[in-house]
Design a protein around this motif. Structure first.
Motif, PDB file in Angstrom:
ATOM      1  N   ALA A  19       1.661  -3.777  -9.542  1.00 57.56           N
ATOM      2  CA  ALA A  19       2.103  -2.424  -9.897  1.00 57.56           C
ATOM      3  C   ALA A  19       1.811  -2.112 -11.367  1.00 57.56           C
ATOM      4  O   ALA A  19       1.369  -1.004 -11.706  1.00 57.56           O
ATOM      5  N   GLU A  20       2.029  -3.091 -12.247  1.00 56.83           N
ATOM      6  CA  GLU A  20       1.770  -2.867 -13.675  1.00 56.83           C
ATOM      7  C   GLU A  20       0.290  -2.606 -13.923  1.00 56.83           C
ATOM      8  O   GLU A  20      -0.075  -1.743 -14.738  1.00 56.83           O
ATOM      9  N   ALA A  21      -0.577  -3.351 -13.235  1.00 58.86           N
ATOM     10  CA  ALA A  21      -2.013  -3.146 -13.397  1.00 58.86           C
ATOM     11  C   ALA A  21      -2.416  -1.754 -12.921  1.00 58.86           C
ATOM     12  O   ALA A  21      -3.166  -1.041 -13.596  1.00 58.86           O
ATOM     13  N   ILE A  22      -1.916  -1.357 -11.746  1.00 55.08           N
ATOM     14  CA  ILE A  22      -2.245  -0.038 -11.212  1.00 55.08           C
ATOM     15  C   ILE A  22      -1.768   1.063 -12.157  1.00 55.08           C
ATOM     16  O   ILE A  22      -2.500   2.025 -12.435  1.00 55.08           O
ATOM     17  N   GLU A  23      -0.544   0.930 -12.660  1.00 58.36           N
ATOM     18  CA  GLU A  23      -0.007   1.935 -13.579  1.00 58.36           C
ATOM     19  C   GLU A  23      -0.897   2.075 -14.816  1.00 58.36           C
ATOM     20  O   GLU A  23      -1.155   3.187 -15.283  1.00 58.36           O
ATOM     21  N   SER A  24      -1.386   0.942 -15.340  1.00 56.95           N
ATOM     22  CA  SER A  24      -2.225   1.015 -16.539  1.00 56.95           C
ATOM     23  C   SER A  24      -3.570   1.661 -16.237  1.00 56.95           C
ATOM     24  O   SER A  24      -4.160   2.320 -17.100  1.00 56.95           O
ATOM     25  N   ALA A  25      -4.062   1.497 -15.009  1.00 55.75           N
ATOM     26  CA  ALA A  25      -5.319   2.138 -14.621  1.00 55.75           C
ATOM     27  C   ALA A  25      -5.128   3.645 -14.439  1.00 55.75           C
ATOM     28  O   ALA A  25      -5.942   4.453 -14.897  1.00 55.75           O
ATOM     29  N   VAL A  35      -9.502   4.554  -8.755  1.00 55.52           N
ATOM     30  CA  VAL A  35      -8.943   3.208  -8.790  1.00 55.52           C
ATOM     31  C   VAL A  35      -9.080   2.624  -7.384  1.00 55.52           C
ATOM     32  O   VAL A  35      -8.589   3.204  -6.413  1.00 55.52           O
ATOM     33  N   ILE A  36      -9.765   1.496  -7.295  1.00 54.08           N
ATOM     34  CA  ILE A  36     -10.003   0.835  -6.014  1.00 54.08           C
ATOM     35  C   ILE A  36      -9.267  -0.504  -6.014  1.00 54.08           C
ATOM     36  O   ILE A  36      -9.534  -1.366  -6.848  1.00 54.08           O
ATOM     37  N   VAL A  37      -8.340  -0.677  -5.093  1.00 53.90           N
ATOM     38  CA  VAL A  37      -7.616  -1.940  -4.942  1.00 53.90           C
ATOM     39  C   VAL A  37      -8.171  -2.646  -3.711  1.00 53.90           C
ATOM     40  O   VAL A  37      -8.175  -2.087  -2.612  1.00 53.90           O
ATOM     41  N   VAL A  38      -8.626  -3.895  -3.903  1.00 54.13           N
ATOM     42  CA  VAL A  38      -9.176  -4.685  -2.804  1.00 54.13           C
ATOM     43  C   VAL A  38      -8.249  -5.864  -2.548  1.00 54.13           C
ATOM     44  O   VAL A  38      -8.166  -6.798  -3.352  1.00 54.13           O
ATOM     45  N   ASN A  39      -7.532  -5.818  -1.438  1.00 51.51           N
ATOM     46  CA  ASN A  39      -6.631  -6.901  -1.034  1.00 51.51           C
ATOM     47  C   ASN A  39      -7.471  -7.970  -0.348  1.00 51.51           C
ATOM     48  O   ASN A  39      -7.959  -7.783   0.762  1.00 51.51           O
ATOM     49  N   ASP A  40      -7.613  -9.103  -1.012  1.00 52.59           N
ATOM     50  CA  ASP A  40      -8.507 -10.166  -0.534  1.00 52.59           C
ATOM     51  C   ASP A  40      -7.781 -11.104   0.431  1.00 52.59           C
ATOM     52  O   ASP A  40      -7.638 -12.294   0.191  1.00 52.59           O
ATOM     53  N   GLY A  41      -7.301 -10.531   1.533  1.00 48.51           N
ATOM     54  CA  GLY A  41      -6.676 -11.351   2.573  1.00 48.51           C
ATOM     55  C   GLY A  41      -5.376 -12.003   2.155  1.00 48.51           C
ATOM     56  O   GLY A  41      -5.144 -13.179   2.485  1.00 48.51           O
ATOM     57  N   SER A  42      -4.515 -11.274   1.462  1.00 44.49           N
ATOM     58  CA  SER A  42      -3.244 -11.839   1.002  1.00 44.49           C
ATOM     59  C   SER A  42      -2.415 -12.365   2.175  1.00 44.49           C
ATOM     60  O   SER A  42      -2.425 -11.806   3.271  1.00 44.49           O
ATOM     61  N   SER A  43      -1.692 -13.465   1.917  1.00 40.60           N
ATOM     62  CA  SER A  43      -0.861 -14.107   2.945  1.00 40.60           C
ATOM     63  C   SER A  43       0.605 -14.083   2.534  1.00 40.60           C
ATOM     64  O   SER A  43       1.306 -15.086   2.643  1.00 40.60           O
ATOM     65  N   ASP A  44       1.056 -12.916   2.039  1.00 40.53           N
ATOM     66  CA  ASP A  44       2.420 -12.804   1.508  1.00 40.53           C
ATOM     67  C   ASP A  44       3.277 -11.851   2.336  1.00 40.53           C
ATOM     68  O   ASP A  44       4.133 -11.137   1.810  1.00 40.53           O
ATOM     69  N   ASP A  45       3.028 -11.848   3.664  1.00 38.07           N
ATOM     70  CA  ASP A  45       3.813 -11.019   4.590  1.00 38.07           C
ATOM     71  C   ASP A  45       3.791  -9.537   4.219  1.00 38.07           C
ATOM     72  O   ASP A  45       4.794  -8.829   4.390  1.00 38.07           O
ATOM     73  N   ARG A  54       2.577   2.208  -2.323  1.00 40.35           N
ATOM     74  CA  ARG A  54       3.431   3.102  -3.120  1.00 40.35           C
ATOM     75  C   ARG A  54       2.585   4.115  -3.879  1.00 40.35           C
ATOM     76  O   ARG A  54       3.115   5.138  -4.338  1.00 40.35           O
ATOM     77  N   TYR A  55       1.299   3.829  -4.041  1.00 38.75           N
ATOM     78  CA  TYR A  55       0.405   4.708  -4.804  1.00 38.75           C
ATOM     79  C   TYR A  55      -0.572   5.441  -3.878  1.00 38.75           C
ATOM     80  O   TYR A  55      -1.636   5.871  -4.310  1.00 38.75           O
ATOM     81  N   ALA A  56      -0.192   5.593  -2.617  1.00 42.90           N
ATOM     82  CA  ALA A  56      -1.052   6.280  -1.646  1.00 42.90           C
ATOM     83  C   ALA A  56      -1.404   7.669  -2.156  1.00 42.90           C
ATOM     84  O   ALA A  56      -0.544   8.407  -2.659  1.00 42.90           O
ATOM     85  N   GLY A  57      -2.675   8.009  -2.043  1.00 44.96           N
ATOM     86  CA  GLY A  57      -3.151   9.294  -2.519  1.00 44.96           C
ATOM     87  C   GLY A  57      -3.621   9.273  -3.955  1.00 44.96           C
ATOM     88  O   GLY A  57      -4.295  10.210  -4.405  1.00 44.96           O
ATOM     89  N   ARG A  58      -3.294   8.204  -4.677  1.00 41.63           N
ATOM     90  CA  ARG A  58      -3.695   8.104  -6.086  1.00 41.63           C
ATOM     91  C   ARG A  58      -4.752   7.021  -6.295  1.00 41.63           C
ATOM     92  O   ARG A  58      -5.297   6.895  -7.392  1.00 41.63           O
ATOM     93  N   LEU A  59      -4.993   6.228  -5.259  1.00 43.81           N
ATOM     94  CA  LEU A  59      -6.014   5.181  -5.340  1.00 43.81           C
ATOM     95  C   LEU A  59      -6.628   4.987  -3.965  1.00 43.81           C
ATOM     96  O   LEU A  59      -6.147   5.512  -2.959  1.00 43.81           O
ATOM     97  N   ARG A  60      -7.699   4.215  -3.929  1.00 49.64           N
ATOM     98  CA  ARG A  60      -8.341   3.841  -2.666  1.00 49.64           C
ATOM     99  C   ARG A  60      -8.000   2.384  -2.385  1.00 49.64           C
ATOM    100  O   ARG A  60      -8.245   1.514  -3.231  1.00 49.64           O
ATOM    101  N   TYR A  61      -7.441   2.128  -1.214  1.00 42.99           N
ATOM    102  CA  TYR A  61      -6.955   0.783  -0.890  1.00 42.99           C
ATOM    103  C   TYR A  61      -7.735   0.224   0.286  1.00 42.99           C
ATOM    104  O   TYR A  61      -7.936   0.893   1.306  1.00 42.99           O
ATOM    105  N   PHE A  62      -8.171  -1.054   0.138  1.00 40.09           N
ATOM    106  CA  PHE A  62      -8.926  -1.729   1.186  1.00 40.09           C
ATOM    107  C   PHE A  62      -8.363  -3.136   1.398  1.00 40.09           C
ATOM    108  O   PHE A  62      -7.851  -3.755   0.459  1.00 40.09           O
ATOM    109  N   GLU A  63      -8.480  -3.611   2.622  1.00 44.23           N
ATOM    110  CA  GLU A  63      -8.142  -4.993   2.936  1.00 44.23           C
ATOM    111  C   GLU A  63      -9.354  -5.669   3.546  1.00 44.23           C
ATOM    112  O   GLU A  63     -10.130  -5.052   4.271  1.00 44.23           O
TER     113      GLU A  63
END
Length: 320
Positions: A19-25, A35-45, A54-63
């Motif tokens: 969240a801190e990184a996204i806020e700074s971007a 802002v493009i966030v790439v979730n590299d197969g996280s295994s944290d449920d 939480r930032y939907a509409g303000r960034l592009r999110y991919f898994e």
């Protein structure tokens, strides 16, 4: 100058800092960006996903399936629509004018799009306000490859790279911890690198980083990448600002590699040093040969011993 900039944030199990990184971007003063966030197969449920959502509409999110930082960066590059690429690690922060200041520097550059910007960063552990600046040498436009071979202080998140740099280049996914230096070395064959002195990136240090948890693997990969660099370098790569002959410059590199337990790289630099000795200069061979003898007989064994002690201390601190 108002080009679109793509900030790519690769993340794996990074809900604690993302969240801190996204806020700074999103807080950048230069507004023409994505802002493009790439979730590299996280295994944290789904914890990382929930932060990004939480930032939907303000960034592009991919898994994507887990493949490492290089694969996540390559995925982001394939998705980007900006004219410039800027990497932000999920645990680091940009100062608000990071992008604007670097674009301004490019505006004043003589070569414009043929330039990559890099610079100093500041390192912190808990409080960003207490960050300490890490100075990176100014390589000049033509000696960035030499800088990469002699310093580990270039932080990848400080770079601003034109999109065309990736037309035929991608991060090497077989290099989990040195994919950045490998890429910059290759780009330096076609692009000039210009330094910005003011630190615009706050780099966080914490125990979960691979550089902390996987010291032996990181050292082995560094050894391999430096050997690769040396195989491609010659006398003309040595920055004359260092006021050393090529033979003595490579001897110094051999000593530095030996100090850090990088045996293969130390021996490769020693061989390069011998090959560069100017027999017409008595000082060159009088200083180089004894120096190389000391490196091989004392420097390498001491460096290996130091590395083993560091590994043992780190191993004792990591819970089994």
């Amino acid at each position: 100058m108002d080009p679109k900039v793509s900030i790519v944030i690769p993340v794996y199990n990074g809900s604690n800092y993302l969240a801190e990184a996204i806020e700074s971007a999103l807080a950048q003063t230069h507004k023409n960006l994505e802002v493009i966030v790439v979730n590299d197969g996280s295994s944290d449920d789904g914890a990382t996903r929930r932060v990004a959502e939480r930032y939907a509409g303000r960034l592009r999110y991919f898994e994507k399936p887990n493949g490492g930082v290089a694969s996540a960066l390559n995925f982001g590059i394939a998705q980007m629509t900006g004219e410039y690429f800027s990497w932000l690690s999920h645990d680091d922060l940009y100062l608000p004018d990071k992008i604007e200041a670097q674009l301004n520097l490019l505006t004043n550059s003589e070569q414009g799009r043929g330039v990559v910007v890099y610079g100093n960063c500041a390192i912190f552990t808990r409080d960003p306000a207490q960050a300490e600046v890490v100075e990176v040498a100014d390589a000049g436009r033509k000696y960035f490859r030499y800088l990469l071979a002699t310093s580990s202080a270039v932080h990848g998140c400080t770079l601003l790279i034109p999109r065309e740099a990736f037309r035929s280049q991608r991060f090497d996914e077989a290099r989990p911890t040195t994919q950045d230096y490998d890429m910059w070395f290759r780009l330096a064959n076609a692009f000039d690198f210009v330094k910005m002195d003011r630190p615009l990136v706050l780099a966080r240090q914490h125990p979960e980083q691979d550089s902390v948890k996987k010291r032996r693997k990181v050292r082995a990969e560094k050894n391999a990448i430096y050997c690769s660099f040396l195989a491609q370098m010659g006398p003309g790569d040595v920055n004359p600002a260092g006021k050393r002959t090529p033979a003595r410059a490579y001897m110094r590199m051999a000593a530095d590699y030996a100090k850090h337990g990088l045996v293969g790289a130390a021996l490769a630099a020693a061989r390069k040093s011998v090959a560069c000795i100017d027999s017409r200069k008595a000082s060159d061979w009088l200083l180089t040969y004894p120096g190389l003898a000391l490196i091989c007989t004392l420097g390498i064994p001491l460096g290996l011993a130091r590395a083993r002690v560091a590994d043992a201390v780190r191993g004792a601190k990591v819970p089994s």
